[in-house]
Design a protein around this motif. Structure first.
Motif, mmCIF file in Angstrom:
data_model
loop_
_atom_site.group_PDB
_atom_site.id
_atom_site.type_symbol
_atom_site.label_atom_id
_atom_site.label_comp_id
_atom_site.label_asym_id
_atom_site.label_seq_id
_atom_site.Cartn_x
_atom_site.Cartn_y
_atom_site.Cartn_z
ATOM 1 N N HIS A 48 0.845 -1.192 0.000
ATOM 2 C CA HIS A 48 0.000 0.000 0.000
ATOM 3 C C HIS A 48 0.879 1.241 0.000
ATOM 4 C CE1 HIS A 48 -3.188 -2.794 0.615
ATOM 5 N NE2 HIS A 48 -2.680 -3.201 1.768
ATOM 6 N N GLY A 49 0.272 2.390 -0.247
ATOM 7 C CA GLY A 49 1.058 3.607 -0.340
ATOM 8 C C GLY A 49 0.349 4.812 0.226
ATOM 9 N N ALA A 50 0.978 5.950 0.058
ATOM 10 C CA ALA A 50 0.426 7.233 0.489
ATOM 11 C C ALA A 50 0.752 8.270 -0.579
ATOM 12 C CB ALA A 50 1.017 7.648 1.832
ATOM 13 N N ALA A 51 -0.144 9.243 -0.711
ATOM 14 C CA ALA A 51 0.047 10.344 -1.660
ATOM 15 C C ALA A 51 -0.393 11.632 -0.980
ATOM 16 C CB ALA A 51 -0.766 10.112 -2.933
ATOM 17 N N CYS A 52 0.196 12.751 -1.388
ATOM 18 C CA CYS A 52 -0.106 14.021 -0.723
ATOM 19 C C CYS A 52 -0.052 15.183 -1.713
ATOM 20 C CB CYS A 52 0.909 14.267 0.396
ATOM 21 S SG CYS A 52 0.605 15.776 1.334
ATOM 22 N N LEU A 53 -1.021 16.073 -1.576
ATOM 23 C CA LEU A 53 -0.995 17.314 -2.339
ATOM 24 C C LEU A 53 -0.830 18.463 -1.359
ATOM 25 C CD1 LEU A 53 -1.269 18.624 -5.155
ATOM 26 C CD2 LEU A 53 -3.682 18.980 -4.609
ATOM 27 N N LEU A 54 0.259 19.219 -1.527
ATOM 28 C CA LEU A 54 0.506 20.391 -0.694
ATOM 29 C C LEU A 54 0.136 21.647 -1.480
ATOM 30 C CD1 LEU A 54 3.962 19.502 0.919
ATOM 31 C CD2 LEU A 54 1.662 19.177 1.871
ATOM 32 N N PHE A 55 -0.450 22.614 -0.769
ATOM 33 C CA PHE A 55 -0.892 23.875 -1.366
ATOM 34 C C PHE A 55 -0.245 25.025 -0.613
ATOM 35 C CE2 PHE A 55 -4.066 27.387 -1.455
ATOM 36 C CZ PHE A 55 -4.040 27.650 -2.810
ATOM 37 N N ASP A 56 0.274 25.995 -1.361
ATOM 38 C CA ASP A 56 0.852 27.204 -0.776
ATOM 39 C C ASP A 56 -0.167 28.335 -0.939
ATOM 40 O OD1 ASP A 56 2.174 29.596 -0.199
ATOM 41 O OD2 ASP A 56 4.053 28.953 -1.133
ATOM 42 N N PRO A 57 -0.836 28.768 0.148
ATOM 43 C CA PRO A 57 -1.867 29.808 0.018
ATOM 44 C C PRO A 57 -1.314 31.171 -0.388
ATOM 45 C CG PRO A 57 -1.480 29.269 2.333
ATOM 46 C CD PRO A 57 -0.674 28.305 1.515
ATOM 47 N N GLU A 58 -0.017 31.404 -0.166
ATOM 48 C CA GLU A 58 0.575 32.695 -0.532
ATOM 49 C C GLU A 58 0.758 32.813 -2.043
ATOM 50 O OE1 GLU A 58 4.136 32.692 1.783
ATOM 51 O OE2 GLU A 58 3.019 32.823 3.681
ATOM 52 N N THR A 59 1.198 31.723 -2.679
ATOM 53 C CA THR A 59 1.428 31.755 -4.125
ATOM 54 C C THR A 59 0.290 31.102 -4.908
ATOM 55 O OG1 THR A 59 2.596 29.635 -4.096
ATOM 56 C CG2 THR A 59 3.929 31.639 -3.747
ATOM 57 N N GLU A 60 -0.634 30.433 -4.185
ATOM 58 C CA GLU A 60 -1.734 29.665 -4.778
ATOM 59 C C GLU A 60 -1.215 28.568 -5.705
ATOM 60 O OE1 GLU A 60 -4.899 32.105 -6.300
ATOM 61 O OE2 GLU A 60 -5.247 32.988 -4.323
ATOM 62 N N CYS A 61 -0.050 28.005 -5.314
ATOM 63 C CA CYS A 61 0.553 26.914 -6.082
ATOM 64 C C CYS A 61 0.395 25.593 -5.344
ATOM 65 C CB CYS A 61 2.049 27.172 -6.301
ATOM 66 S SG CYS A 61 2.395 28.428 -7.540
ATOM 67 N N VAL A 62 0.398 24.512 -6.125
ATOM 68 C CA VAL A 62 0.470 23.168 -5.576
ATOM 69 C C VAL A 62 1.866 22.630 -5.861
ATOM 70 C CG1 VAL A 62 -1.995 22.634 -5.677
ATOM 71 C CG2 VAL A 62 -0.567 22.190 -7.677
ATOM 72 N N LEU A 63 2.312 21.717 -4.994
ATOM 73 C CA LEU A 63 3.640 21.138 -5.126
ATOM 74 C C LEU A 63 3.507 19.788 -5.828
ATOM 75 C CD1 LEU A 63 6.631 21.551 -4.350
ATOM 76 C CD2 LEU A 63 6.143 20.326 -2.228
ATOM 77 N N LEU A 64 4.036 19.704 -7.046
ATOM 78 C CA LEU A 64 3.953 18.490 -7.853
ATOM 79 C C LEU A 64 5.353 18.022 -8.232
ATOM 80 C CD1 LEU A 64 1.009 19.547 -10.224
ATOM 81 C CD2 LEU A 64 0.882 18.103 -8.180
ATOM 82 N N THR A 65 5.416 16.820 -8.763
ATOM 83 C CA THR A 65 6.681 16.269 -9.239
ATOM 84 C C THR A 65 6.503 15.783 -10.670
ATOM 85 O OG1 THR A 65 6.199 14.032 -8.458
ATOM 86 C CG2 THR A 65 7.323 15.504 -6.918
ATOM 87 N N ARG A 66 7.619 15.644 -11.364
ATOM 88 C CA ARG A 66 7.606 15.033 -12.696
ATOM 89 C C ARG A 66 8.749 14.024 -12.727
ATOM 90 N NH1 ARG A 66 6.392 18.173 -17.721
ATOM 91 N NH2 ARG A 66 7.213 19.901 -16.506
#
Length: 194
Positions: A48-66
């Motif tokens: 099994h695994g875990a996943a997470c989406l982080l959001f920066d309210p100051e820049t309104e960006c999400v932290l993603l990977t490629r």
């Protein structure tokens, strides 16, 4: 796993036991009308695994990977997949593992994660579920380089993407990873007050 009132496991044969375990099961399944049917199914267990989406309210960006994903390449899809950070539990508790993955993949350490739900990712053939988390990050929360573990074959690009742009990338097909789409849509619904 044991037999139940709707399932008898007749035989199980391990076909491969390398990274995960692929097993062919011969079963008897009781259908809704009460009749029994013999079936053969292959089940892949990789944990099994875990996943997470982080959001920066100051820049309104999400932290993603490629990162490069060989199965996407073999599917004829874009092999450099844009994703929310994630990883296998490997015996750890989901939140503990997710915190380690965030530092390893992105270099960011956050104080609070919220568990939103667990999702079966491909229940027709894979046993895996993912624990989904959300959280807030700020640029000052960077504590490591990120980029993954080279010894594990990881070569991860960290991306700060405006949420509106990330949502548009789902429609354009640039973001095609299921866990990432689910987390982005969850964040959008929360921001809309739903």
């Amino acid at each position: 796993m044991t037999d139940t009132e709707f399932l008898e496991i007749v035989d199980s044969t391990v076909l491969s036991d390398n990274w995960g375990t692929l097993t062919r099961h011969k079963i008897r399944y009781r259908r809704r009308d009460g009749t029994w049917q013999d079936q053969i199914r292959e089940v892949y267990d990789r944990g099994h695994g875990a996943a997470c989406l982080l959001f920066d309210p100051e820049t309104e960006c999400v932290l993603l990977t490629r990162q490069f994903r060989l199965p996407a390449f073999f599917s004829g899809k874009e092999p450099f997949v844009i994703e929310a950070p994630a990883g296998l539990l490997e015996g750890a508790q989901p939140e503990e593992r997710m915190r380690a993955e965030l530092i390893e993949e992105t270099g960011f350490q956050v104080s609070r994660l919220e568990h939103v739900f667990d999702v079966l990712m491909s229940p027709g053939s894979v046993t895996e579920y993912l624990a989904f988390f959300t959280g807030t990050y700020h640029l000052k929360d960077k504590v490591a380089e990120g980029g993954g573990e080279p010894g594990e074959g990881e070569d991860i690009e960290v991306m700060h993407v405006p949420l509106k742009e990330a949502l548009a990338m789902i429609r354009s097909g640039e973001i095609a990873d299921a866990k990432t789409i689910i987390l982005l849509q969850e964040l959008a619904l929360r921001q809309a007050g739903v």
